[in-house]
Structure formats: C-alpha cells, structure tokens
Design an enzyme around this catalytic site. Structure first.
Site, mmCIF file in Angstrom:
data_model
loop_
_atom_site.group_PDB
_atom_site.id
_atom_site.type_symbol
_atom_site.label_atom_id
_atom_site.label_comp_id
_atom_site.label_asym_id
_atom_site.label_seq_id
_atom_site.Cartn_x
_atom_site.Cartn_y
_atom_site.Cartn_z
ATOM 1 N N HIS A 72 0.726 -1.311 0.077
ATOM 2 C CA HIS A 72 0.160 -0.136 0.068
ATOM 3 C C HIS A 72 0.896 1.251 -0.008
ATOM 4 C CE1 HIS A 72 -4.093 -1.666 1.777
ATOM 5 N NE2 HIS A 72 -3.522 -2.575 0.347
ATOM 6 N N TYR A 201 -9.007 5.377 7.674
ATOM 7 C CA TYR A 201 -9.308 5.667 9.455
ATOM 8 C C TYR A 201 -10.353 6.858 9.282
ATOM 9 C CZ TYR A 201 -5.016 3.245 10.223
ATOM 10 O OH TYR A 201 -4.094 2.186 10.677
ATOM 11 N N PRO A 293 -4.197 -0.365 18.749
ATOM 12 C CA PRO A 293 -3.847 -1.019 17.392
ATOM 13 C C PRO A 293 -4.091 0.319 16.549
ATOM 14 C CG PRO A 293 -5.721 -2.206 18.289
ATOM 15 C CD PRO A 293 -5.141 -1.383 19.173
ATOM 16 N N LYS A 297 0.939 -0.784 15.389
ATOM 17 C CA LYS A 297 2.328 -0.987 15.749
ATOM 18 C C LYS A 297 2.552 -2.171 16.483
ATOM 19 C CE LYS A 297 3.728 2.491 13.846
ATOM 20 N NZ LYS A 297 4.481 2.395 12.612
ATOM 21 N N TYR A 385 3.845 6.180 10.917
ATOM 22 C CA TYR A 385 2.917 5.104 10.315
ATOM 23 C C TYR A 385 3.675 3.901 9.827
ATOM 24 C CZ TYR A 385 -1.224 2.603 8.938
ATOM 25 O OH TYR A 385 -1.997 1.565 8.632
HETATM 26 P P1 FAS Z 1 1.237 -12.887 21.535
HETATM 27 O O1 FAS Z 1 0.298 -12.500 22.542
HETATM 28 O O2 FAS Z 1 0.955 -12.901 20.016
HETATM 29 O O3 FAS Z 1 1.953 -14.396 21.744
HETATM 30 C C1 FAS Z 1 2.334 -14.825 22.895
HETATM 31 C C2 FAS Z 1 2.307 -16.258 22.923
HETATM 32 O O4 FAS Z 1 2.502 -16.790 24.180
HETATM 33 C C3 FAS Z 1 0.839 -16.928 22.826
HETATM 34 O O5 FAS Z 1 0.691 -17.733 21.635
HETATM 35 C C4 FAS Z 1 0.609 -17.527 24.009
HETATM 36 O O6 FAS Z 1 -0.350 -18.571 23.945
HETATM 37 C C5 FAS Z 1 1.790 -17.695 24.393
HETATM 38 N N1 FAS Z 1 1.804 -17.929 26.218
HETATM 39 C C6 FAS Z 1 1.255 -17.108 26.931
HETATM 40 N N2 FAS Z 1 1.414 -17.673 28.216
HETATM 41 C C7 FAS Z 1 2.392 -18.794 28.019
HETATM 42 C C8 FAS Z 1 3.023 -19.620 29.121
HETATM 43 N N3 FAS Z 1 2.740 -19.284 30.418
HETATM 44 N N4 FAS Z 1 3.421 -20.534 28.670
HETATM 45 C C9 FAS Z 1 3.640 -20.924 27.279
HETATM 46 N N5 FAS Z 1 3.124 -19.909 26.172
HETATM 47 C C10 FAS Z 1 2.534 -18.768 26.619
HETATM 48 N N6 FAS Z 1 -1.739 -5.286 16.564
HETATM 49 C C11 FAS Z 1 -1.707 -4.635 15.476
HETATM 50 O O7 FAS Z 1 -0.664 -4.219 15.032
HETATM 51 N N7 FAS Z 1 -2.997 -4.413 14.737
HETATM 52 C C12 FAS Z 1 -4.013 -5.209 15.506
HETATM 53 O O8 FAS Z 1 -5.069 -4.898 14.825
HETATM 54 C C13 FAS Z 1 -3.795 -5.702 16.657
HETATM 55 N N8 FAS Z 1 -5.022 -6.472 17.121
HETATM 56 C C14 FAS Z 1 -5.047 -7.415 18.411
HETATM 57 C C15 FAS Z 1 -6.196 -7.785 18.692
HETATM 58 C C16 FAS Z 1 -5.872 -8.585 19.945
HETATM 59 C C17 FAS Z 1 -7.161 -9.402 20.655
HETATM 60 C C18 FAS Z 1 -4.787 -8.515 20.797
HETATM 61 C C19 FAS Z 1 -4.699 -9.392 21.980
HETATM 62 C C20 FAS Z 1 -3.408 -8.108 20.097
HETATM 63 C C21 FAS Z 1 -3.810 -7.321 18.898
HETATM 64 N N9 FAS Z 1 -2.639 -6.879 18.260
HETATM 65 C C22 FAS Z 1 -2.677 -5.867 17.178
HETATM 66 C C23 FAS Z 1 -1.243 -6.864 18.756
HETATM 67 C C24 FAS Z 1 -0.895 -7.911 18.450
HETATM 68 O O9 FAS Z 1 -0.658 -8.291 16.863
HETATM 69 C C25 FAS Z 1 0.479 -8.254 19.156
HETATM 70 O O10 FAS Z 1 1.273 -7.005 19.187
HETATM 71 C C26 FAS Z 1 1.266 -9.511 18.746
HETATM 72 O O11 FAS Z 1 0.426 -10.509 18.724
HETATM 73 C C27 FAS Z 1 2.649 -9.527 19.572
HETATM 74 O O12 FAS Z 1 3.128 -10.841 19.491
HETATM 75 P P2 FAS Z 1 3.780 -11.680 20.600
HETATM 76 O O13 FAS Z 1 4.630 -10.588 21.440
HETATM 77 O O14 FAS Z 1 4.336 -12.620 20.120
HETATM 78 O O15 FAS Z 1 2.478 -12.047 21.420
HETATM 79 C C1 PHB Z 2 -5.672 -4.527 10.454
HETATM 80 O O1 PHB Z 2 -5.380 -4.993 9.207
HETATM 81 O O2 PHB Z 2 -5.877 -5.593 11.310
HETATM 82 C C2 PHB Z 2 -4.998 -3.331 11.083
HETATM 83 C C3 PHB Z 2 -4.379 -2.525 10.225
HETATM 84 C C4 PHB Z 2 -4.414 -1.126 10.686
HETATM 85 C C5 PHB Z 2 -4.255 -0.911 12.096
HETATM 86 C C6 PHB Z 2 -5.044 -1.960 12.926
HETATM 87 C C7 PHB Z 2 -5.107 -3.071 12.595
HETATM 88 O O3 PHB Z 2 -4.003 0.346 12.688
#
Ligand code: FAS
Ligand code: PHB
Length: 392
Positions: A72, A201, A293, A297, A385
């Site tokens: 994009h 947005y 989000p 980031k 961004y």
């Molecule tokens: P994660 O949380 O992805 O992974 C951690 C892992 O550790 C999981 O698989 C979990 O099962 C495991 N774990 C936890 N406790 C444990 C234990 N005791 N023993 C073993 N394993 C264990 N970011 C964006 O940029 N855009 C978005 O739209 C966006 N939407 C999101 C929606 C939700 C619901 C959440 C919670 C986050 C969102 N995020 C978004 C942020 C997300 O993308 C995170 O930044 C990203 O998953 C970070 O990755 P990890 O640090 O690997 O953590």
């Molecule tokens: C997404 O595609 O999930 C997304 C993209 C941009 C954002 C948040 C989520 O700022």
C-alpha cells in the site's frame, strides 16, 4: 531438557526469534501453551512496516508474503464527510507498507520450524522462571500431563501481555506505565471484497471506524465500541449500519456488505514495562509492551524487539561479548516509547470521547485539519506510520 535459549510463547515474537537464532546456529526451544490451531487462527494484526517485511525475508519466511502481501502507498483519513489521502512515498522518500495477516505470518513460521527446527512444543505451559539471576535459569512447565524443566543459558519471555515472564521481574527496579482507554474495538472479518484500495481511518460523529483488509476478497473492519462491549450485542446489520454512518462522505463511495465470519472485541490499552531484561531473563513483544492498534504498531514493535535481540545473541555467539545484550532494554525502549506516543496520539485524535468532551472534540478536528492541510504534519504521520528506523 536443556538448551541455550528457552523461548516462552509461540506467537510472532517467539517464532521469529526462534527462526533467526536457529539460522545463526544458536540452540533454542519454544514452549507454547496453546495448540497449533489456536495460535494459527488467532485474528490479530494485518499491517506490516517495511522493517517487518525485511525481518521475515531475512528469516527466509517471506515467500508467501512476497507473493500474496498487498503493498500500500498510503492511507485515507476521513472526517466531517471529507476524504484526505496520505501519500506515503511522496512524504517519506519512497516508503510503503504491506497488508499481510499476522495469522499468515504465524502459519509460515510454524511450518518452517516444524520442518527445520528448532523444537516447538505445543500445549507446553510455562509455570515459572526460576533463578533468572543465575547462569542457568530454569523454566518449569506443564506438558503431556506432567511438570517438566527446561534448563537454559537464557530465557526469553515472548508470552504476551497475559504471560508469566513479566511477573518474574522483581518489583524493586521494575516500573510499569499504563493508560486504559475508555473504549474498545469490535473487529470483524467479512467475506466481501474491500470497498477501498488502501486503509480508511474514519472519525465519525458517533465514533472511530477502520476499513482494512486481508486479501482482495476478504475485508477486515473495526468499530469503536464502549469498553466491556459483548460482541453478541452487535448483530451483523447493526455493525454494517454503524460502519456506513461512520464512513459517510460527500463523494460517490459505497461500503460493500457481506457475510461476517468472525467478530471479537479488543480493549484499548497503552502499557510499557521497564526494564526489558532482568539477569538472564529478557522480554520481547507484548510481554513487555502493549499499544492501542490505531497506529498498527503492536506486531511491528514485537518484530523490532526480536530483530535487536537476534543481533545481540549473534554477537554473544560469535564473540562471547554481552555488550549488545547489556544495551538491549535501552535500545528497544527508545523505539517502544516512540511507537507508544504515536499510537496514543492517533487513538486520541480519531476516537469519540465517551464523556462528550466538546473541547477535546474540537482539538481532534484541529489536529486532523492540520494533517490535511500541512505537508509537514502529514509527513510526520506518514514517517511514524511506515515505521521509524530500527535502533533509534
Ligand atoms: P502474542 O500474544 O501474539 O503471543 C504470545 C504467545 O505466548 C501466545 O501464543 C500465548 O499462547 C503464549 N503464552 C502465553 N503464556 C504462556 C505460558 N505461560 N507458557 C507458554 N506460552 C504462553 N496489533 C496490530 O498491529 N494491529 C491489530 O489490529 C492488533 N489486534 C490485536 C487484537 C488482540 C485481541 C490482541 C490481544 C492484540 C492485537 N494486536 C494488534 C497486537 C498483536 O498483534 C501483538 O502485537 C502481537 O500478537 C505480539 O506478538 P507476541 O509478542 O508474540 O505476543
Ligand atoms: C488490521 O488490518 O488488522 C489493522 C490495520 C491497521 C491498524 C489496525 C489493524 O491500525
């Protein structure tokens, strides 16, 4: 069991770190509490900075990303029924972003790790990290119905916001900085072609909305909702009607509707834990920081932590020097706070304040108008961004 680097968590941070260490010849093991299906189906992020794309290419994990990712050139801001395009290459000297779902990144990394190593244990729940100050920290974990231990040289907490690693840090010397925002996001996946070529947005009268996508056939959309919202209170028609209202513009544009295949509510919080290292226990990704989000980031920050960490371990492996490791927390936190600032500012600028603060409302419009009318202000948004340089 014994390994050089014990990684708790098989999300994007843990999996990418394992891949990069493995390719450097550093012995490691990943303990993931959930099943492969859980981890691969968890709907999360979708927008990748160029640095994240580069890291996945460096890891030899970008074949599908390069084939299917959508590059994009910008985003659209919408407010007061107006449309304003933010042209990334023109404002940043050529930088772009890529849309490729976090679920697909995880699938790609899991497939490579299962095929080429290192060991990835599913349903292996870490219970505690013991002796993090010693030269052989131990991870106690539950796997196949019994308690086991993983003796390590280093332990990396990639276990997300709800993991156990952060809780191992001593209170003395640890600091947490947090801000819960008074609203959440209702996120949907819909089997309908996106109604836009780039992300929109929108600051609607009744709240924020974001139009993203997963492919040319699948749309990903988000809606600001009150904190504590239950997704079941939002039937499909109510979601589409509210999205229509918030994306409304005085132009020939239609929001295409389709079957919603997934719904989930994510709370909005800003959170930073300092430091990111204690002895031989190191945090990376959501285990150390959470951003709303709005600035896209979260995933990108997790990847930049891992890129720094992989370089520190490569130097340790090559020279025995812990010089870069000693600097890890400071290096990452500089970038974490810049991403936290940007995500917080984007969130405050685009979301309706539940308390109906009319002064704040006018400030939001002033910020948006400044970006829409000033190349300098638009360039500042585009630069943040698309991703600040690594190792700031
Ligand atoms: P994660 O949380 O992805 O992974 C951690 C892992 O550790 C999981 O698989 C979990 O099962 C495991 N774990 C936890 N406790 C444990 C234990 N005791 N023993 C073993 N394993 C264990 N970011 C964006 O940029 N855009 C978005 O739209 C966006 N939407 C999101 C929606 C939700 C619901 C959440 C919670 C986050 C969102 N995020 C978004 C942020 C997300 O993308 C995170 O930044 C990203 O998953 C970070 O990755 P990890 O640090 O690997 O953590
Ligand atoms: C997404 O595609 O999930 C997304 C993209 C941009 C954002 C948040 C989520 O700022």
């Amino acid at each position: 069991m014994r390994t050089a680097v014990g990684i708790i968590g098989g999300g994007p941070a843990g999996l990418l770190l394992a891949r990069l260490l493995h390719r450097t010849g550093i012995d490691c093991v990943v303990l993931e509490a959930r099943t492969r299906e859980d981890v691969e189906q968890r709907q999360r992020a979708g927008m990748l900075e160029q640095g994240t794309v580069d890291a996945l290419r460096e890891a030899g994990a970008a074949e599908r990303l390069d084939a299917e990712g959508l590059v994009h050139q910008g985003i659209e801001l919408r407010f007061e029924r107006e449309r304003h395009h933010i042209d990334f290459p023109a404002l940043t000297g050529g930088r772009t972003v890529t849309i490729y779902a976090q679920t697909e990144i995880v699938k790609d990394l899991v497939a490579l790790q299962l095929a080429e190593g290192p060991p990835l244990l599913w349903e292996a729940q870490a219970l505690a990290v013991e002796k993090p100050e010693s030269a052989s920290p131990v991870v106690r974990f539950l796997h196949e119905g019994r308690e086991q231990t993983l003796i390590c040289d280093w332990v990396i907490g990639c276990d997300g916001f709800h993991g156990i690693s952060r809780g191992t840090f001593p209170a003395a010397g640890s600091h947490t900085y947090e801000r819960d925002h008074p609203y959440s996001w209702l996120g949907i996946l819909a089997d309908v072609a996106p109604s836009c070529d780039e992300l929109i947005y929108a600051r609607g009268q009744s709240g924020f909305a974001l139009h993203s996508m997963r492919s040319i056939h699948v749309s990903r959309l988000y809606l600001q909702v009150p904190g504590g919202t239950d997704a079941d209170d939002w039937p499909d028609d109510r979601i589409w009607d509210e999205l229509d209202a918030r994306f409304a513009v005085d132009a020939d544009w239609t929001l295409h509707r389709g079957p919603i295949t997934a719904k989930s509510v994510t709370p909005m919080r800003s959170y930073v834990h300092e430091p990111m290292r204690h002895g031989r226990l190191v945090l990376a990704g959501d285990a150390a920081h959470i951003v709303p989000p709005t600035g896209a980031k979260g995933l990108n920050l997790a990847v930049s932590d891992v890129r720094v960490l992989a370089r520190t371990f490569a130097e340790l492996h090559r020279t025995g020097s812990e010089r870069l490791l000693d600097d890890y927390s400071r290096t990452c936190l500089a970038r974490v706070w810049q991403a936290t600032r940007f995500s917080y500012d984007m969130t405050r600028m685009l979301h309706a304040q539940p308390d109906g603060d009319v002064f704040e409302n006018r400030l939001q419009l002033a910020r948006l108008r400044r970006i829409a009318s000033s190349r300098h202000a638009a360039a500042e948004l585009a630069t943040n961004y698309t991703g600040l340089p690594l190792l700031t």
